[in-house]
Write an enzyme that holds these catalytic residues in place. Structure first.
Site, PDB file in Angstrom:
ATOM      1  N   CYS A   1      52.529 -13.734 -12.729  1.00 24.06           N
ATOM      2  CA  CYS A   1      51.321 -12.958 -12.810  1.00 24.06           C
ATOM      3  C   CYS A   1      50.683 -12.984 -14.204  1.00 24.06           C
ATOM      4  CB  CYS A   1      51.550 -11.524 -12.393  1.00 24.06           C
ATOM      5  SG  CYS A   1      53.072 -10.862 -13.062  1.00 24.06           S
TER       6      CYS A   1
ATOM      7  N   ARG B   1      57.894 -15.177 -16.738  1.00 21.45           N
ATOM      8  CA  ARG B   1      57.760 -13.885 -16.063  1.00 21.45           C
ATOM      9  C   ARG B   1      57.907 -13.990 -14.547  1.00 21.45           C
ATOM     10  NH1 ARG B   1      55.857  -9.763 -19.630  1.00 21.45           N
ATOM     11  NH2 ARG B   1      56.019  -8.514 -17.760  1.00 21.45           N
TER      12      ARG B   1
ATOM     13  N   TRP C   1      51.752 -13.217  -8.461  1.00 19.77           N
ATOM     14  CA  TRP C   1      52.857 -12.618  -7.712  1.00 19.77           C
ATOM     15  C   TRP C   1      52.209 -11.777  -6.638  1.00 19.77           C
ATOM     16  CZ3 TRP C   1      57.444 -11.318 -11.369  1.00 19.77           C
ATOM     17  CH2 TRP C   1      58.594 -11.935 -10.865  1.00 19.77           C
TER      18      TRP C   1
ATOM     19  N   ASN D   1      45.092  -9.843 -12.429  1.00 23.58           N
ATOM     20  CA  ASN D   1      46.452  -9.274 -12.419  1.00 23.58           C
ATOM     21  C   ASN D   1      46.301  -7.827 -12.021  1.00 23.58           C
ATOM     22  OD1 ASN D   1      47.733 -11.483 -13.370  1.00 23.58           O
ATOM     23  ND2 ASN D   1      47.906 -10.758 -15.481  1.00 23.58           N
ATOM     24  N   GLY D   2      47.085  -7.378 -11.073  1.00 22.10           N
ATOM     25  CA  GLY D   2      47.033  -5.968 -10.713  1.00 22.10           C
ATOM     26  C   GLY D   2      46.721  -5.775  -9.249  1.00 22.10           C
TER      27      GLY D   2
ATOM     28  N   GLU E   1      65.656  14.354 -17.226  1.00 22.89           N
ATOM     29  CA  GLU E   1      65.264  13.195 -18.035  1.00 22.89           C
ATOM     30  C   GLU E   1      64.415  13.649 -19.231  1.00 22.89           C
ATOM     31  OE1 GLU E   1      66.181  10.277 -18.376  1.00 22.89           O
ATOM     32  OE2 GLU E   1      64.525   9.187 -19.317  1.00 22.89           O
TER      33      GLU E   1
ATOM     34  N   LYS F   1      65.409  12.964 -23.108  1.00 20.85           N
ATOM     35  CA  LYS F   1      64.544  12.298 -24.094  1.00 20.85           C
ATOM     36  C   LYS F   1      64.401  13.176 -25.342  1.00 20.85           C
ATOM     37  CE  LYS F   1      63.740   8.388 -22.393  1.00 20.85           C
ATOM     38  NZ  LYS F   1      65.166   8.407 -22.034  1.00 20.85           N
TER      39      LYS F   1
ATOM     40  N   GLU G   1      67.595  12.774 -27.243  1.00 19.07           N
ATOM     41  CA  GLU G   1      67.810  11.423 -27.772  1.00 19.07           C
ATOM     42  C   GLU G   1      66.965  11.120 -29.000  1.00 19.07           C
ATOM     43  OE1 GLU G   1      68.706   8.197 -24.327  1.00 19.07           O
ATOM     44  OE2 GLU G   1      66.836   9.295 -24.087  1.00 19.07           O
TER      45      GLU G   1
ATOM     46  N   HIS H   1      70.332  32.106 -12.601  1.00 15.25           N
ATOM     47  CA  HIS H   1      71.797  32.234 -12.572  1.00 15.25           C
ATOM     48  C   HIS H   1      72.412  32.025 -13.954  1.00 15.25           C
ATOM     49  CE1 HIS H   1      71.922  32.465  -8.187  1.00 15.25           C
ATOM     50  NE2 HIS H   1      70.920  31.603  -8.227  1.00 15.25           N
TER      51      HIS H   1
ATOM     52  N   LYS I   1      71.972   0.986 -27.723  1.00 13.20           N
ATOM     53  CA  LYS I   1      71.165   0.591 -26.573  1.00 13.20           C
ATOM     54  C   LYS I   1      72.046   0.266 -25.375  1.00 13.20           C
ATOM     55  CE  LYS I   1      67.414  -0.565 -24.436  1.00 13.20           C
ATOM     56  NZ  LYS I   1      66.701   0.600 -23.915  1.00 13.20           N
TER      57      LYS I   1
HETATM   58  N1  GLU Z   1      46.826  -8.294  -6.135  1.00 14.16           N
HETATM   59  C1  GLU Z   1      46.595  -9.663  -6.406  1.00 14.16           C
HETATM   60  C2  GLU Z   1      47.138 -10.557  -5.319  1.00 14.16           C
HETATM   61  O1  GLU Z   1      47.878 -10.177  -4.461  1.00 14.16           O
HETATM   62  C3  GLU Z   1      47.089 -10.099  -7.783  1.00 14.16           C
HETATM   63  C4  GLU Z   1      48.584 -10.116  -7.900  1.00 14.16           C
HETATM   64  C5  GLU Z   1      49.021 -10.506  -9.337  1.00 14.16           C
HETATM   65  O2  GLU Z   1      48.872  -9.670 -10.248  1.00 14.16           O
HETATM   66  O3  GLU Z   1      49.533 -11.616  -9.514  1.00 14.16           O
HETATM   67  O4  GLU Z   1      46.818 -11.682  -5.254  1.00 14.16           O
END
Ligand code: GLU
Length: 618
Positions: free
Chosen positions: A2, A27, A74, A100-101, A491, A495, A498, A514, A613
């Site tokens: 992606c 990636r 992706w 992307n997204g 959590e 934090k 930590e 209680h 870590k």
């Molecule tokens: N939502 C888009 C898709 O399904 C982009 C996916 C991505 O970020 O690679 O093609």
């Protein structure tokens, strides 16, 4: 990933785009593609399912043209295929986009655009959410808007965190990029008479160290020797590029003051990367091909036990909720270091899920060995490190794809493990026949909004800083939550311990009366996690009991929740989320609160005292 790349200049764009995509290969992705425009308006769009070498093999002649964009995908919407690979063109063929997204409101936008398509006798070319973007831009261009204005309009219509790059077929002298939310960055690189776009800095470094990072809402118009940015307030600027320091630590930290802050901001992307290719809506499927445990085994289990330590234990506690509520299976969680010395009754029908960020956590490895030696129950590990010891011990692994986490206090691997647990719950529910196709796609559709829930939570950083200024010197905090928010209260307290070195306790709100209530007075601030949900009224009763002891209450609740705002002393609004998804909207705020308290106290945030870590000692 992606990934996104772009180029405009004096060289042939094709090979530069392909080489840039190669540098993003690490990636992971399921398809790739490039689009190149030439001076005479010729356009070549080349895309293939599979690896880059499949794309390269399909290119018989490198397209001419010195401007273009490229993508590794992706899939989230529509299966991986040649047709769904990016780039995507508008139906008129004038606008080409990579994204992307996730366009969360793509159905609504598709319905709106359908009329134009019908009138023109055109059809959609893919099953992706992406395609609405070039279509929206194209429609605005047809109404006489400039490309930049059309792109700004389109970006304004998208819900969700998205990064895009675009070209206009009839104008090969410009390429465009834009970013909404934190779907990952977009960096513009400055060369000599050439400019580059990349979603990740390393893809630019062979070409240039002079860069500009786009901010949320920025629209970039890029020519071979210039960059103009239209900000979200519509101001148009020629930005000042910055020189990347080639010190590897500085490169890795980017524009952020601390790794922890950077990693908090990387969460939407860590989440999308972990989800991508695993949550598919049509046809609905979860973890389709990379869970190496058979459906037969998953069908045979009648109980799930989730184990972990520290932040991973809190993820395990949330995982239990999802196993029960989504998969409909009896589930439990345990602290790995305690579990390994217990003698509970497990059998081959219990699935043990071990959560360990590093895959090397000694207590979790010990518990996994205990399970194997004593009961031989099937084990799945959720980890960020492929090839780690835990992956070798487990029967199957789900690797979160968060990228390296440098900050000692885990942030992005927390949301990464949550995404993996949620997907596993969906998978178990589906395989065991408790989730119908429709239920599964609703669950997955909700999960796909998680990156933007986290993103919107991150936007509350300034408010968290104000609260931290006000309470930075407090000696104690009590953090209260109920239901799925109880592990988040723990959590939040972890934090604070930590990185802020403040004594804090995370409690189930019902437990407060209680014991812990005896501690409360005007110097003991209480943080109440109170988004709307089935236990909201019970939470407000607890808040009233706190206020009656004059302890200051800082509530984190749904934006604009007037009833809650009236009830408490301080309020931080988060985006309303479906009940089982509140861990995603709350997490960035609890992290940022701890971060800003530590900052106000002048502490070493990335390397807190006494902590390691990877915890390889007992
Ligand atoms: N939502 C888009 C898709 O399904 C982009 C996916 C991505 O970020 O690679 O093609």
């Amino acid at each position: 990933m992606c990934g996104i790349v772009g180029y405009i200049g004096h060289q042939a764009a094709g090979p530069i785009l392909l080489e840039g995509l190669q540098r993003l290969e690490y990636r992971g992705y399921d398809s790739s593609g490039i689009a190149v425009v030439d001076r005479d308006g010729a356009l070549a769009v080349l895309k293939r399912q599979g690896k880059l070498r499949d794309l390269q093999a399909a290119i018989t002649e490198m397209p001419a043209g010195a401007a273009g964009i490229g993508h590794t995908r992706w899939a989230t919407h529509g299966e991986p295929s040649d047709r769904n690979a990016h780039p995507h063109a508008s139906s008129a063929g004038d606008v080409i986009v990579v994204q992307n997204g996730i366009v969360e409101n793509y159905r609504e936008l598709k319905a709106e655009l359908q009329e134009t398509l019908d009138t023109e006798g055109r059809t959609w070319q893919s099953d992706t959410d992406t395609e609405v973007i070039p279509e929206l831009i194209s429609r605005e261009l047809a109404m006489g808007r400039s490309f930049e204005a059309a792109l700004a309009y389109a970006i304004g219509r998208l819900n969700g965190a998205n990064a895009i790059a675009a070209v206009h077929r009839t104008d090969p002298g410009r390429i465009y990029a834009a970013r909404t939310g934190s779907a990952g960055g977009i960096v513009i690189g400055y060369g000599e008479g050439e400019m580059f776009i990349a979603s990740d800095l390393p893809a630019l470094l062979p070409h240039t160290t002079t860069v500009y990072h786009l901010d949320d809402g920025d629209i970039a118009t890029i020519t071979a020797d210039d960059l103009r940015v239209r900000r979200s307030d519509h101001a148009s600027i020629r930005p000042e590029p910055r020189q990347v320091d080639l010190d590897p630590v500085a490169i890795a930290r980017g524009p952020y003051r601390h790794f922890m802050l950077k990693e908090i901001h990387e969460q939407p992307r860590a989440l999308s990367d972990t989800i991508r290719g695993r949550a598919r809506l049509d046809p609905a499927s979860a973890l389709p091909d990379d869970l190496s445990i058979s459906d037969e085994t998953l069908r045979s289990i009648d109980r799930v036990l989730v184990i972990g330590m520290g932040t991973s234990l809190h993820a395990a506690m949330i995982g239990r909720w999802w196993m029960e509520q989504i998969a409909g299976i009896p589930a439990d969680f345990d602290n790995a270091s305690e579990f390994r010395f217990r003698a509970p009754l497990l059998g081959p029908s219990t699935l043990v899920v071990a959560v360990t960020q590093s895959g090397e956590t000694i207590d979790t490895l010990g518990a996994m060995k205990h399970v194997r030696d004593r009961w031989g129950a099937p084990q799945v590990v959720i980890t960020n490190v492929e090839g780690s010891e835990a992956t070798r011990q487990a029967d199957a692994s789900i690797i979160m794809r968060c990228g390296p986490e440098v900050g000692v206090a885990s942030t992005k691997t927390f949301v990464g493990s949550l995404a993996a647990l949620y997907l596993l719950a969906c998978r178990i529910g589906r395989v065991q026949g408790r989730l119908s196709d429709d239920d599964l796609s609703t669950r997955l559709e909700q999960l796909l909004t998680a990156p933007s829930l986290v993103d919107r939570g991150i936007q509350r950083g300034e408010r968290c800083a104000e609260i931290a200024q006000r309470f930075g010197s407090a000696a104690n905090f009590l953090v209260l939550g109920r239901g799925i928010e109880h592990p988040l209260a723990m959590e939040a307290a972890l934090k604070c311990k930590e990185i802020s070195y403040v004594h804090a306790e995370g409690y189930a709100a019902g437990e407060m009366k209680h014991g812990p209530i005896a501690l409360l007075d005007q110097d003991f601030p209480v943080i109440a996690l109170a988004p709307r949900g089935p236990l909201f009224d019970k939470m407000t009763s607890a808040i009233q009991q706190v206020s009656a002891r004059r302890a200051p209450v800082i509530a984190i609740g749904d934006e604009g929740d007037e009833e809650l705002i009236d009830l408490v002393d301080h309020f931080i609004g988060i985006p309303p989320a479906p009940p089982l998804l509140t861990p995603f909207s709350l997490t960035p705020v609890i992290q940022l609160l701890a971060y800003h308290i530590a900052l106000a106290r002048g502490l070493d945030i990335d390397q807190p005292r006494n902590l390691a870590k990877t915890v390889t000692v007992e």
